[in-house]
Design a protein around this motif. Structure first.
Motif, PDB file in Angstrom:
ATOM      1  N   VAL A 238      83.560  -1.807  63.890  1.00  0.00           N
ATOM      2  CA  VAL A 238      82.739  -0.888  63.090  1.00  0.00           C
ATOM      3  C   VAL A 238      83.446  -0.478  61.805  1.00  0.00           C
ATOM      4  CG1 VAL A 238      81.508   1.318  63.101  1.00  0.00           C
ATOM      5  CG2 VAL A 238      81.673  -0.037  65.198  1.00  0.00           C
ATOM      6  N   ALA A 239      84.767  -0.266  61.853  1.00  0.00           N
ATOM      7  CA  ALA A 239      85.507   0.251  60.700  1.00  0.00           C
ATOM      8  C   ALA A 239      85.400  -0.636  59.455  1.00  0.00           C
ATOM      9  CB  ALA A 239      86.979   0.462  61.076  1.00  0.00           C
ATOM     10  N   PRO A 240      85.467  -1.984  59.570  1.00  0.00           N
ATOM     11  CA  PRO A 240      85.351  -2.799  58.332  1.00  0.00           C
ATOM     12  C   PRO A 240      84.046  -2.582  57.587  1.00  0.00           C
ATOM     13  CG  PRO A 240      86.267  -4.112  60.123  1.00  0.00           C
ATOM     14  CD  PRO A 240      85.810  -2.825  60.733  1.00  0.00           C
ATOM     15  N   THR A 241      82.944  -2.439  58.309  1.00  0.00           N
ATOM     16  CA  THR A 241      81.648  -2.214  57.647  1.00  0.00           C
ATOM     17  C   THR A 241      81.615  -0.859  56.957  1.00  0.00           C
ATOM     18  OG1 THR A 241      80.567  -3.583  59.332  1.00  0.00           O
ATOM     19  CG2 THR A 241      79.160  -2.155  57.997  1.00  0.00           C
ATOM     20  N   VAL A 242      82.131   0.153  57.632  1.00  0.00           N
ATOM     21  CA  VAL A 242      82.147   1.496  57.046  1.00  0.00           C
ATOM     22  C   VAL A 242      83.019   1.514  55.790  1.00  0.00           C
ATOM     23  CG1 VAL A 242      82.771   3.901  57.447  1.00  0.00           C
ATOM     24  CG2 VAL A 242      81.696   2.587  59.267  1.00  0.00           C
ATOM     25  N   ARG A 243      84.173   0.861  55.844  1.00  0.00           N
ATOM     26  CA  ARG A 243      85.053   0.828  54.670  1.00  0.00           C
ATOM     27  C   ARG A 243      84.392   0.086  53.519  1.00  0.00           C
ATOM     28  NH1 ARG A 243      89.072  -0.405  58.698  1.00  0.00           N
ATOM     29  NH2 ARG A 243      90.414   1.412  59.095  1.00  0.00           N
ATOM     30  N   ALA A 244      83.675  -0.991  53.811  1.00  0.00           N
ATOM     31  CA  ALA A 244      83.006  -1.749  52.751  1.00  0.00           C
ATOM     32  C   ALA A 244      81.967  -0.902  52.034  1.00  0.00           C
ATOM     33  CB  ALA A 244      82.359  -3.005  53.341  1.00  0.00           C
ATOM     34  N   PHE A 245      81.195  -0.119  52.789  1.00  0.00           N
ATOM     35  CA  PHE A 245      80.208   0.766  52.165  1.00  0.00           C
ATOM     36  C   PHE A 245      80.901   1.853  51.341  1.00  0.00           C
ATOM     37  CE2 PHE A 245      77.196  -0.986  55.266  1.00  0.00           C
ATOM     38  CZ  PHE A 245      76.064  -1.106  54.478  1.00  0.00           C
ATOM     39  N   CYS A 246      82.016   2.368  51.850  1.00  0.00           N
ATOM     40  CA  CYS A 246      82.699   3.461  51.149  1.00  0.00           C
ATOM     41  C   CYS A 246      83.376   2.996  49.876  1.00  0.00           C
ATOM     42  CB  CYS A 246      83.734   4.103  52.071  1.00  0.00           C
ATOM     43  SG  CYS A 246      83.021   5.039  53.442  1.00  0.00           S
ATOM     44  N   LEU A 247      83.781   1.734  49.816  1.00  0.00           N
ATOM     45  CA  LEU A 247      84.501   1.249  48.645  1.00  0.00           C
ATOM     46  C   LEU A 247      83.594   1.016  47.445  1.00  0.00           C
ATOM     47  CD1 LEU A 247      87.077  -1.194  50.280  1.00  0.00           C
ATOM     48  CD2 LEU A 247      87.492   1.049  49.289  1.00  0.00           C
ATOM     49  N   VAL A 248      82.286   1.056  47.651  1.00  0.00           N
ATOM     50  CA  VAL A 248      81.367   1.012  46.505  1.00  0.00           C
ATOM     51  C   VAL A 248      81.420   2.372  45.814  1.00  0.00           C
ATOM     52  CG1 VAL A 248      78.982   0.691  45.760  1.00  0.00           C
ATOM     53  CG2 VAL A 248      79.892  -0.643  47.678  1.00  0.00           C
ATOM     54  N   PRO A 249      81.687   2.436  44.507  1.00  0.00           N
ATOM     55  CA  PRO A 249      81.787   3.737  43.830  1.00  0.00           C
ATOM     56  C   PRO A 249      80.536   4.591  44.033  1.00  0.00           C
ATOM     57  CG  PRO A 249      82.547   1.971  42.390  1.00  0.00           C
ATOM     58  CD  PRO A 249      81.940   1.307  43.592  1.00  0.00           C
ATOM     59  N   SER A 250      80.754   5.891  44.039  1.00  0.00           N
ATOM     60  CA  SER A 250      79.632   6.806  44.283  1.00  0.00           C
ATOM     61  C   SER A 250      78.540   6.657  43.238  1.00  0.00           C
ATOM     62  CB  SER A 250      80.147   8.252  44.314  1.00  0.00           C
ATOM     63  OG  SER A 250      81.061   8.439  45.367  1.00  0.00           O
ATOM     64  N   LEU A 251      78.939   6.484  41.976  1.00  0.00           N
ATOM     65  CA  LEU A 251      77.928   6.324  40.925  1.00  0.00           C
ATOM     66  C   LEU A 251      77.171   5.014  41.072  1.00  0.00           C
ATOM     67  CD1 LEU A 251      79.785   7.736  37.789  1.00  0.00           C
ATOM     68  CD2 LEU A 251      78.122   8.849  39.273  1.00  0.00           C
ATOM     69  N   GLY A 252      77.774   4.026  41.769  1.00  0.00           N
ATOM     70  CA  GLY A 252      77.041   2.791  42.031  1.00  0.00           C
ATOM     71  C   GLY A 252      75.877   2.992  42.982  1.00  0.00           C
ATOM     72  N   TRP A 253      75.981   4.018  43.836  1.00  0.00           N
ATOM     73  CA  TRP A 253      74.887   4.349  44.741  1.00  0.00           C
ATOM     74  C   TRP A 253      73.839   5.241  44.089  1.00  0.00           C
ATOM     75  CZ3 TRP A 253      74.216   2.252  49.474  1.00  0.00           C
ATOM     76  CH2 TRP A 253      75.318   1.631  50.078  1.00  0.00           C
ATOM     77  N   LEU A 254      74.099   5.720  42.879  1.00  0.00           N
ATOM     78  CA  LEU A 254      73.218   6.709  42.259  1.00  0.00           C
ATOM     79  C   LEU A 254      71.777   6.225  42.117  1.00  0.00           C
ATOM     80  CD1 LEU A 254      72.936   9.495  40.991  1.00  0.00           C
ATOM     81  CD2 LEU A 254      73.676   8.512  38.817  1.00  0.00           C
ATOM     82  N   PRO A 255      71.515   5.001  41.593  1.00  0.00           N
ATOM     83  CA  PRO A 255      70.101   4.585  41.479  1.00  0.00           C
ATOM     84  C   PRO A 255      69.378   4.552  42.823  1.00  0.00           C
ATOM     85  CG  PRO A 255      71.520   3.162  40.172  1.00  0.00           C
ATOM     86  CD  PRO A 255      72.422   4.002  41.016  1.00  0.00           C
ATOM     87  N   PHE A 256      70.050   4.055  43.857  1.00  0.00           N
ATOM     88  CA  PHE A 256      69.417   3.991  45.183  1.00  0.00           C
ATOM     89  C   PHE A 256      69.198   5.384  45.750  1.00  0.00           C
ATOM     90  CE2 PHE A 256      70.006   3.822  49.833  1.00  0.00           C
ATOM     91  CZ  PHE A 256      68.890   3.067  50.172  1.00  0.00           C
ATOM     92  N   PHE A 257      70.193   6.243  45.626  1.00  0.00           N
ATOM     93  CA  PHE A 257      70.061   7.606  46.145  1.00  0.00           C
ATOM     94  C   PHE A 257      68.979   8.388  45.394  1.00  0.00           C
ATOM     95  CE2 PHE A 257      74.679   7.818  47.864  1.00  0.00           C
ATOM     96  CZ  PHE A 257      74.270   7.105  48.983  1.00  0.00           C
ATOM     97  N   MET A 258      68.820   8.125  44.108  1.00  0.00           N
ATOM     98  CA  MET A 258      67.763   8.808  43.351  1.00  0.00           C
ATOM     99  C   MET A 258      66.383   8.414  43.850  1.00  0.00           C
ATOM    100  SD  MET A 258      69.283   8.720  39.461  1.00  0.00           S
ATOM    101  CE  MET A 258      67.898   9.607  38.778  1.00  0.00           C
TER     102      MET A 258
END
Length: 288
Positions: free
Chosen positions: A128-148
């Motif tokens: 489980v940890a590799p998948t969680v780390r992969a998601f976390c390593l994407v910068p927060s601002l990179g998630w901004l369009p999706f989160f909006m």
């Protein structure tokens, strides 16, 4: 020849301790500093900002940039004072602090739980940890369009972005703390036949506390930066909003005043956490 025998005089040395200011001791004594160490550090720390302030004032007098772009320091000071007296600065600061506190509590708490789970259970760490780390390593601002698109542009968006930013440092801190702690502590706990709860309270938790507190410092620093960026993009309150309002109104004195407040508050938060970390884990520094 005379029968008188000449004897060498007996020199009796004074073995009493001499004062530091007399004789040879004075040459060996070092001069005492005229300032305490704390005061000297404070004065040395004031040198860079004072030098920057002098350069700023000189640039304004020489008109290196237009006054609308680079306001005078006295104007920024007066603007900051006005914002304080009117209560607007305190109001915006309280909004920003509440947001970063809530994001740190949510994201940091989840990160701590995930880090402890990955450190204690090898199966979760492997699959489980590799998948969680992969998601976390994407910068927060990179998630901004999706989160909006998912959360809109309201308060939830800001909390989710700050929580996501604070998640990784706490997860890594808890995980590394578990794996880097000395195993001899577990051997001592086994010899003493401590219960599971006593082992966690007396052995595991104190050994990983330094890593967790370091993770909290990193999470707060990153969360504070992301908060200001998010407030600049979509917000109707907060320090980031105040900065963007000053830019849109072309009041650069408000922008500079807000920048100074953001830097001072961020430094104060990090300093307070550093002092708390040293007090809470003083034993680890003594052992080192």
């Amino acid at each position: 020849m005379s029968d008188v025998t000449f004897k060498a005089p007996v020199i009796i040395r004074d073995r009493r301790p001499q004062r530091a200011g007399a004789g040879e001791g004075a040459a060996r004594s070092w001069p005492r500093p005229w300032l305490p160490d704390a005061a000297a550090r404070v004065l040395l720390g004031l040198v860079p900002p004072l030098a920057l302030l002098a350069l700023w004032s000189y640039a304004v007098r020489q008109e290196w940039l237009a006054e609308q772009i680079l306001p005078a320091p006295i104007l920024v000071y007066e603007t900051t004072l006005d914002l304080l007296l009117t209560g607007q600065l305190a109001e915006e600061l309280s909004v920003s602090l509440a947001r970063v506190g809530a994001g740190l509590a949510i994201g940091g708490g989840l990160g701590l739980l995930f880090g402890l789970a990955f450190g204690l259970f090898r199966t979760l760490d492997l699959y489980v940890a590799p998948t969680v780390r992969a998601f976390c390593l994407v910068p927060s601002l990179g998630w901004l369009p999706f989160f909006m698109l998912v959360f809109g542009i309201g308060e939830t968006l800001k909390l989710v972005l700050i929580a996501k930013t604070c998640f990784l440092p706490l997860m890594v801190g808890a995980y590394e703390g578990l794996h880097s702690r000395p195993r001899k502590y577990d051997d001592v706990a086994s010899v003493l036949e401590l219960s599971w709860f006593s082992r966690v309270r007396l052995v595991v938790w104190p050994s990983i506390l330094p890593s967790i507190l370091t993770g909290i410092r990193q999470a707060l620093s990153r969360g504070w930066k992301v908060l200001i960026l998010v407030e600049m993009i979509s917000s109707a309150a907060g320090l980031g909003y105040l900065m963007m309002w000053g830019r849109k109104a072309f009041q650069l004195d408000v922008v500079f005043a807000t920048m100074i407040v953001i830097g001072l508050v961020g430094w104060a938060l990090d300093y307070a956490l550093t002092r708390f970390q040293h007090r809470a884990t003083a034993w680890s520094f003594k052992a080192a």
